[in-house]
Scaffold this motif. Structure first.
Motif, short mmCIF file in Angstrom:
data_model
loop_
_atom_site.label_atom_id
_atom_site.label_comp_id
_atom_site.label_asym_id
_atom_site.label_seq_id
_atom_site.Cartn_x
_atom_site.Cartn_y
_atom_site.Cartn_z
N SER A 1 0.82 -1.22 0.00
CA SER A 1 0.00 0.00 0.00
C SER A 1 0.85 1.26 0.00
N ALA A 2 1.99 1.24 0.70
CA ALA A 2 2.88 2.41 0.70
C ALA A 2 3.48 2.63 -0.69
N CYS A 3 3.87 1.55 -1.34
CA CYS A 3 4.44 1.68 -2.69
C CYS A 3 3.38 2.09 -3.69
N ALA A 4 2.16 1.56 -3.56
CA ALA A 4 1.08 1.91 -4.49
C ALA A 4 0.70 3.38 -4.36
N LYS A 5 0.69 3.91 -3.14
CA LYS A 5 0.39 5.33 -2.95
C LYS A 5 1.50 6.20 -3.54
N ASP A 6 2.73 5.73 -3.42
CA ASP A 6 3.87 6.49 -3.95
C ASP A 6 3.94 6.44 -5.48
N LEU A 7 3.27 5.48 -6.08
CA LEU A 7 3.27 5.34 -7.54
C LEU A 7 2.67 6.56 -8.22
N VAL A 8 1.71 7.22 -7.56
CA VAL A 8 1.10 8.42 -8.12
C VAL A 8 2.14 9.53 -8.24
N SER A 9 2.95 9.71 -7.21
CA SER A 9 3.98 10.75 -7.28
C SER A 9 5.10 10.37 -8.26
N LEU A 10 5.34 9.07 -8.41
CA LEU A 10 6.33 8.62 -9.38
C LEU A 10 5.86 8.92 -10.80
N LYS A 11 4.55 8.79 -11.05
CA LYS A 11 4.01 9.12 -12.36
C LYS A 11 4.10 10.62 -12.65
N LYS A 12 3.99 11.44 -11.61
CA LYS A 12 4.14 12.88 -11.80
C LYS A 12 5.59 13.24 -12.09
N GLU A 13 6.51 12.50 -11.48
CA GLU A 13 7.93 12.76 -11.70
C GLU A 13 8.38 12.30 -13.07
N TYR A 14 7.91 11.15 -13.49
CA TYR A 14 8.25 10.59 -14.80
C TYR A 14 6.98 10.55 -15.65
N GLU A 15 6.80 11.55 -16.49
CA GLU A 15 5.58 11.68 -17.30
C GLU A 15 5.36 10.51 -18.24
N TRP A 16 6.43 9.87 -18.70
CA TRP A 16 6.29 8.77 -19.66
C TRP A 16 5.65 7.54 -19.05
N LEU A 17 5.51 7.46 -17.74
CA LEU A 17 4.81 6.34 -17.12
C LEU A 17 3.30 6.41 -17.36
N LYS A 18 2.80 7.60 -17.74
CA LYS A 18 1.37 7.76 -17.99
C LYS A 18 0.96 7.20 -19.35
N GLU A 19 1.93 6.88 -20.21
CA GLU A 19 1.62 6.38 -21.55
C GLU A 19 1.14 4.93 -21.54
N VAL A 20 1.43 4.20 -20.49
CA VAL A 20 1.09 2.77 -20.46
C VAL A 20 -0.08 2.54 -19.51
N ASP A 21 -0.59 1.32 -19.54
CA ASP A 21 -1.74 0.94 -18.73
C ASP A 21 -1.38 0.97 -17.25
N SER A 22 -2.22 1.61 -16.45
CA SER A 22 -1.94 1.74 -15.02
C SER A 22 -2.05 0.39 -14.30
N VAL A 23 -2.87 -0.52 -14.83
CA VAL A 23 -3.02 -1.84 -14.22
C VAL A 23 -1.69 -2.60 -14.30
N ALA A 24 -0.98 -2.45 -15.40
CA ALA A 24 0.31 -3.12 -15.55
C ALA A 24 1.32 -2.60 -14.53
N LEU A 25 1.30 -1.29 -14.28
CA LEU A 25 2.23 -0.72 -13.30
C LEU A 25 1.87 -1.16 -11.88
N GLN A 26 0.58 -1.16 -11.57
CA GLN A 26 0.15 -1.63 -10.25
C GLN A 26 0.49 -3.10 -10.05
N SER A 27 0.36 -3.89 -11.11
CA SER A 27 0.66 -5.31 -10.98
C SER A 27 2.15 -5.55 -10.76
N SER A 28 3.00 -4.69 -11.31
CA SER A 28 4.43 -4.87 -11.07
C SER A 28 4.77 -4.58 -9.60
N VAL A 29 4.07 -3.61 -9.00
CA VAL A 29 4.26 -3.34 -7.57
C VAL A 29 3.74 -4.52 -6.74
#
Length: 132
Positions: free
Chosen positions: A51-79
């Motif tokens: 849960s701590a990593c998943a909450k931090d993923l939002v700020s990571l997406k703001k820091e790295y804009e190119w993470l918004k180009e892919v499916d968010s489910v895939a990023l959550q599943s990697s966490v």
């Protein structure tokens, strides 16, 4: 009796690019939070949970804009995959945690379709096979 169908599809250039971006981003997120968990444990002796990593993923997406180009489910599943691997590692069931030693990449995309990448050239699933 259960039936399974195997399909072989050939993605076009745009789909290959999107798949490559998805695999690269999931790999980046996995390695980023693996390093973050290791640092937190070495510095403070605490472990970060999912849960701590998943909450931090939002700020990571703001820091790295190119993470918004892919499916968010895939990023959550990697966490989630990292959390599962970390728990298994701590329980001594799985001895491979280092990202360099992973032999395949698993991503989940919407509609619960699960694909495994073997040898980085072929995507296999029980129902789907993509040849890149």
């Amino acid at each position: 009796m259960e039936k399974a169908f195997k399909y072989c599809i050939y993605p076009n250039r745009e789909q290959r690019i999107l798949l490559a971006k998805t695999f690269g981003c999931t790999r980046f997120v996995y390695n980023h939070y693996l390093a973050k968990r290791r640092d937190a444990y070495e510095k403070d002796g605490i472990t970060l949970n999912y849960s701590a990593c998943a909450k931090d993923l939002v700020s990571l997406k703001k820091e790295y804009e190119w993470l918004k180009e892919v499916d968010s489910v895939a990023l959550q599943s990697s966490v989630k995959n990292l959390d599962t691997a970390y728990i298994n590692f701590l329980r001594k069931k799985l001895n491979i945690l280092d990202s360099n030693r992973r032999r395949h990449i698993v991503i989940r995309i919407q509609r619960n379709l699960r694909m495994e990448i073997l040898n980085y050239s072929t995507i296999r699933s029980s129902f789907l096979r993509l040849v890149l």
